[in-house]
Design a protein around this motif. Structure first.
Motif, short mmCIF file in Angstrom:
data_model
loop_
_atom_site.label_atom_id
_atom_site.label_comp_id
_atom_site.label_asym_id
_atom_site.label_seq_id
_atom_site.Cartn_x
_atom_site.Cartn_y
_atom_site.Cartn_z
N ALA A 36 0.84 -1.20 0.00
CA ALA A 36 0.00 0.00 0.00
C ALA A 36 0.87 1.25 0.00
O ALA A 36 0.87 2.02 0.96
CB ALA A 36 -0.94 0.00 1.21
N PRO A 37 1.62 1.49 -1.08
CA PRO A 37 2.50 2.66 -1.10
C PRO A 37 1.71 3.96 -1.06
O PRO A 37 0.60 4.05 -1.58
CB PRO A 37 3.25 2.51 -2.43
CG PRO A 37 2.37 1.65 -3.27
CD PRO A 37 1.69 0.71 -2.32
N SER A 38 2.29 4.95 -0.43
CA SER A 38 1.61 6.25 -0.31
C SER A 38 1.40 6.91 -1.66
O SER A 38 0.48 7.72 -1.82
CB SER A 38 2.41 7.18 0.61
OG SER A 38 3.72 7.38 0.09
N SER A 39 2.20 6.54 -2.66
CA SER A 39 2.05 7.13 -4.00
C SER A 39 0.75 6.71 -4.67
O SER A 39 0.33 7.34 -5.65
CB SER A 39 3.24 6.74 -4.88
OG SER A 39 3.31 5.32 -5.03
N GLU A 40 0.10 5.64 -4.16
CA GLU A 40 -1.16 5.17 -4.73
C GLU A 40 -2.35 5.41 -3.80
O GLU A 40 -3.49 5.13 -4.16
CB GLU A 40 -1.07 3.66 -5.03
CG GLU A 40 0.00 3.27 -6.03
CD GLU A 40 0.07 1.77 -6.22
OE1 GLU A 40 -0.66 1.04 -5.50
OE2 GLU A 40 0.84 1.32 -7.09
N GLU A 41 -2.08 5.92 -2.62
CA GLU A 41 -3.11 5.99 -1.58
C GLU A 41 -4.34 6.81 -1.96
O GLU A 41 -5.49 6.35 -1.74
CB GLU A 41 -2.51 6.50 -0.29
CG GLU A 41 -3.48 6.51 0.88
CD GLU A 41 -2.83 7.01 2.14
OE1 GLU A 41 -3.41 7.91 2.76
OE2 GLU A 41 -1.75 6.53 2.50
N ARG A 154 2.07 15.23 -3.73
CA ARG A 154 3.14 16.22 -3.60
C ARG A 154 2.93 16.99 -2.30
O ARG A 154 2.47 18.13 -2.31
CB ARG A 154 3.13 17.17 -4.81
CG ARG A 154 3.50 16.51 -6.12
CD ARG A 154 3.59 17.47 -7.29
NE ARG A 154 2.28 17.86 -7.80
CZ ARG A 154 1.77 19.07 -7.72
NH1 ARG A 154 2.44 20.05 -7.14
NH2 ARG A 154 0.57 19.34 -8.23
N PRO A 155 3.24 16.35 -1.17
CA PRO A 155 2.95 16.97 0.13
C PRO A 155 3.65 18.31 0.34
O PRO A 155 3.11 19.19 1.01
CB PRO A 155 3.44 15.91 1.14
CG PRO A 155 4.34 15.01 0.37
CD PRO A 155 3.86 15.02 -1.04
N ASP A 156 4.82 18.49 -0.25
CA ASP A 156 5.53 19.76 -0.09
C ASP A 156 4.76 20.91 -0.74
O ASP A 156 4.90 22.07 -0.34
CB ASP A 156 6.93 19.67 -0.70
CG ASP A 156 7.84 18.75 0.10
OD1 ASP A 156 7.51 18.47 1.28
OD2 ASP A 156 8.87 18.30 -0.44
N ASP A 157 3.94 20.58 -1.75
CA ASP A 157 3.13 21.59 -2.43
C ASP A 157 1.71 21.61 -1.89
O ASP A 157 0.85 22.34 -2.41
CB ASP A 157 3.10 21.32 -3.94
CG ASP A 157 4.48 21.44 -4.57
OD1 ASP A 157 5.28 22.25 -4.07
OD2 ASP A 157 4.75 20.72 -5.54
N GLY A 158 1.44 20.79 -0.89
CA GLY A 158 0.09 20.72 -0.34
C GLY A 158 -0.90 20.01 -1.22
O GLY A 158 -2.12 20.22 -1.10
N VAL A 159 -0.41 19.15 -2.12
CA VAL A 159 -1.29 18.43 -3.05
C VAL A 159 -1.22 16.93 -2.77
O VAL A 159 -0.20 16.29 -3.00
CB VAL A 159 -0.90 18.69 -4.53
CG1 VAL A 159 -1.78 17.86 -5.47
CG2 VAL A 159 -1.00 20.17 -4.86
#
Length: 201
Positions: A36-41, A154-159
C-alpha cells in the motif's frame, strides 16, 4: 541462586519479546511500502469510495441528499466497505479506513462538482475547487491509468489527491470520485517506524 536463575529466565523472555516486536515492526513497515504505497493511496481511497457508491446504487439510485450524506459519512470515517460481503457497515473505532480525507467529491464528465462532502464546492468547476486534481481526474474520466497514475502526491506543495472512475450499471464512465487529503495514512521516513510501533501497541 534460584532467584538469579529466575531473573535470568525473565530477562530471556523480555529479550525475546523485544526481538519479536522489532521483527513485527519491520514486517509492518515493509508490508506498508510494498502493498500500500503512499504514492497510490489517494486513488486507492477514491476506488473504494466509488465501489461503495456503485454497490449502493445497484439496489436503488441515491438522491442528491442521500449521496451527499454518504460522502460526509465516508469523509468522517463512519462508513467502510464490509470485508468479504460487499455490503456497507458503520464503524466507530479507530483508525478509520479513509484517514486524513479533506474532501470527497463526485464530478460529472464536464468536470463539474455534482456532490461533495464540502457543500460549498457543489456546482463549481473542479479546476476552481481542486486544481491539483485536474490531471488525475482526466485520466479517471477517460477510464485509463493505474492507481499511481490516478494519484497526485506532492505533500511539499500541499497536493495529495486522487480520482477513480464512477461507472453506471453497464460499465460506462459517468463521472469520477475525487478525494483530497491533508496527508497520507502511510507515512514516510521515521514516521513509518513510529506508526509500526503504535500498530503493535
Amino acid at each position: 541462586l534460584k532467584w538469579r536463575l529466575a531473573f535470568s529466565h525473565v530477562s530471556v523472555v523480555l529479550a525475546s519479546i523485544v526481538l519479536i516486536s522489532i521483527v513485527g515492526a519491520t514486517l509492518i513497515v515493509t508490508a506498508a511500502i510494498i502493498l500500500a504505497p503512499s504514492s497510490e493511496e489517494p486513488a486507492r481511497d477514491a476506488r473504494s469510495i466509488a465501489r461503495i457508491i456503485e454497490r449502493a446504487e445497484q439496489r436503488e439510485l441515491l438522491t442528491d441528499s442521500e449521496l451527499s450524506g454518504l460522502l460526509i459519512a465516508i469523509q468522517a470515517g463512519l462508513i467502510e466497505p464490509s470485508r468479504g460481503s460487499g455490503n456497507l457497515r458503520f464503524r466507530l473505532d479507530f483508525p478509520v479506513p479513509f484517514q486524513f480525507l479533506r474532501s470527497v467529491s463526485i464530478i460529472d464528465t464536464d468536470m463539474n462538482v455534482t456532490t461533495s462532502s464540502d457543500a460549498r464546492t457543489v456546482g463549481q468547476s473542479l479546476i476552481e475547487t481542486n486544481p491539483g486534481s485536474f490531471t488525475v481526474s482526466q485520466y479517471a474520466l477517460d477510464g485509463t491509468g493505474d492507481l499511481e497514475t490516478l494519484s497526485e502526491v506532492r505533500p511539499d506543495d500541499g497536493v495529495i489527491t486522487g480520482a477513480y472512475p464512477l461507472r453506471d450499471g453497464v460499465g460506462r464512465v459517468v463521472g469520477a470520485v475525487v478525494v483530497s487529503k491533508s496527508q497520507t495514512a502511510v507515512p514516510q521516513g521515521m514516521d513509518m517506524i513510529r506508526t509500526a510501533m503504535m500498530a503493535m501497541g
